[in-house]
Design a protein around this motif. Structure first.
Motif: not given
Length: 422
Positions: A244-251
């Motif tokens: 989830l953190i990876g998705i949010i950071l790259m978004f």
């Protein structure tokens, strides 16, 4: 089973090979060669961000259609990355990476040819970009488990992953400058550069990277699936948090880059290399923060957690404050702070995945993590285009809110501090 318990189980499987005092594995040239892959893959995608307004004009398309030139690449990669990870666990990392780089080069050539020769090249460019996405699926995501395979100590793995993430972010720094420069000559020239970069990376991988001589015999597919189910069952809390953190950071990163590129060109009339240099400022902060963090974290999982949390808090506060002013330099300095926050968090997330999962499943799990990051990359530009049209006054609050969710996930689900009491 939480993150720490799983980490101890992984270490027990590896026995004395994981002795923290093991003799260092001197593979500097190999690591530098592997680092060329995220650099090339990032250039192949991020380089187009400052060019999107130009493509809008040249191809007579909307901002949303232009954003799809970035998004189609990521969508294809999302779908294929888990398959590439599975193959790399079974046939070897290099046997997946090198053909993938070749496919990416072919995709770049198709997109370049369409821009050069066709009157209405948009859909053929998308096909070329989709092929690049196929190549990307089997390249950068496989780098993470490959580094894990090459080194015995967690400290060497963490340090090397920091260099890999730095190379990835260096690509983001160079991308707007190089993309704007090439497009300033001929708008489709960035597509032609992709095969050249891929060829360099292929040669480096072929001649300088030696994978471990002893490879475990691939486990049967059914047993592999059963092991994967056990891995996610026992580690779901921290794994899903990292995803989830990876998705949010790259978004947030790609949404902000899309916004800033469009804002600089349409509001301040900043174009070409000057725009690329301004975009490189926040990305330079991201790159520097990744490099320092990779050197700093070593095997300290508690430090990784709190650096991740602190970086995300910095990101959230910076994006929230962005709504207060449209002054160009005010925005760029706050984007710089946001970039530093992302740069601090990313190497820590890489290290959690690589050191917390057994080698036989590492390629698949890290590839799923890479897929999650690509979801953010894919969603960022088109959703930002929609928000810019329909929710301009609140878009930075939306990004800040998403970042807060990532901070909460870090605080609640990743708990390596329990290691000291086990």
């Amino acid at each position: 089973m939480d993150y720490v318990e799983n980490l101890h189980a992984v270490k027990m499987k590896k026995g004395s090979k994981r002795d923290s005092k093991a003799k260092p594995n001197n593979q500097k040239w190999a690591v530098l060669s592997i680092s060329s892959i995220p650099l090339v893959m990032t250039l192949g995608n991020s380089m187009l961000i400052p060019v999107l307004p130009v493509m809008e004009s040249k191809l007579k398309i909307t901002a949303f259609q232009a954003s799809m030139i970035i998004t189609i690449y990521s969508i294809v990669a999302i779908l294929l990355i888990p398959l590439a990870g599975f193959l790399s666990d079974h046939i070897g990392r290099k046997k997946v990476i090198i053909p993938s780089l070749m496919i990416s080069a072919i995709g770049g050539l198709i997109a370049a040819w369409a821009g050069w020769k066709m009157d209405n090249p948009y859909w053929v460019i998308l096909i070329g970009r989709a092929l690049q996405g196929v190549g990307a699926a089997g390249a950068f995501p496989i780098v993470l488990p490959l580094v894990g395979d090459m080194f015995k100590s967690d400290e060497e793995v963490s340090s090397s992953l920091g260099l890999i993430e730095t190379s990835n972010t260096l690509g983001k720094v160079l991308s707007p400058i190089l993309g704007a420069f090439l497009a300033g000559v001929i708008w489709y020239l960035p597509f032609f550069s992709i095969p050249v970069f891929c060829l360099i990376s292929i040669l480096l991988m072929f001649f300088l990277v030696k994978t471990p001589n002893k490879r475990q015999k691939p486990i049967p597919f059914k047993k592999f699936i059963a092991n994967m189910k056990d891995t996610f069952k026992n580690n779901w809390k921290w794994l899903y948090a990292v995803f989830l953190i990876g998705i949010i950071l790259m978004f947030v990163l790609f949404a902000v880059l899309f916004y800033l590129s469009d804002f600089l060109e349409k509001v301040y009339r900043v174009k070409d290399v000057k725009k690329g240099l301004l975009l490189a400022i926040p990305l330079g902060g991201l790159c520097f923060a990744s490099y320092i963090t990779g050197k700093l974290i070593k095997e300290n999982k508690v430090l990784m957690k709190w650096l991740t949390f602190g970086g995300i808090v910095l990101l959230s506060s910076s994006t929230a404050v962005l709504s207060f002013s449209k002054d160009m330099w005010f925005m760029i300095w706050l984007f710089l702070a946001a970039g530093i926050g992302i740069g601090v968090a990313l190497p820590c997330l890489d290290a959690f995945i690589t050191s917390g999962i057994d080698k036989s499943e590492r390629g698949t799990v890290s590839s799923i993590y890479s897929s999650m990051r690509f979801i953010g990359v894919a969603a960022g530009p088109p959703l930002m285009a929609i928000m810019m049209k329909n929710a301009e006054n609140s878009l930075f609050y939306i990004l800040a809110g998403l970042s807060i969710i990532a901070a909460i996930a870090t605080f609640m689900a990743i708990k390596p501090e329990e290691e000291s009491s086990t």
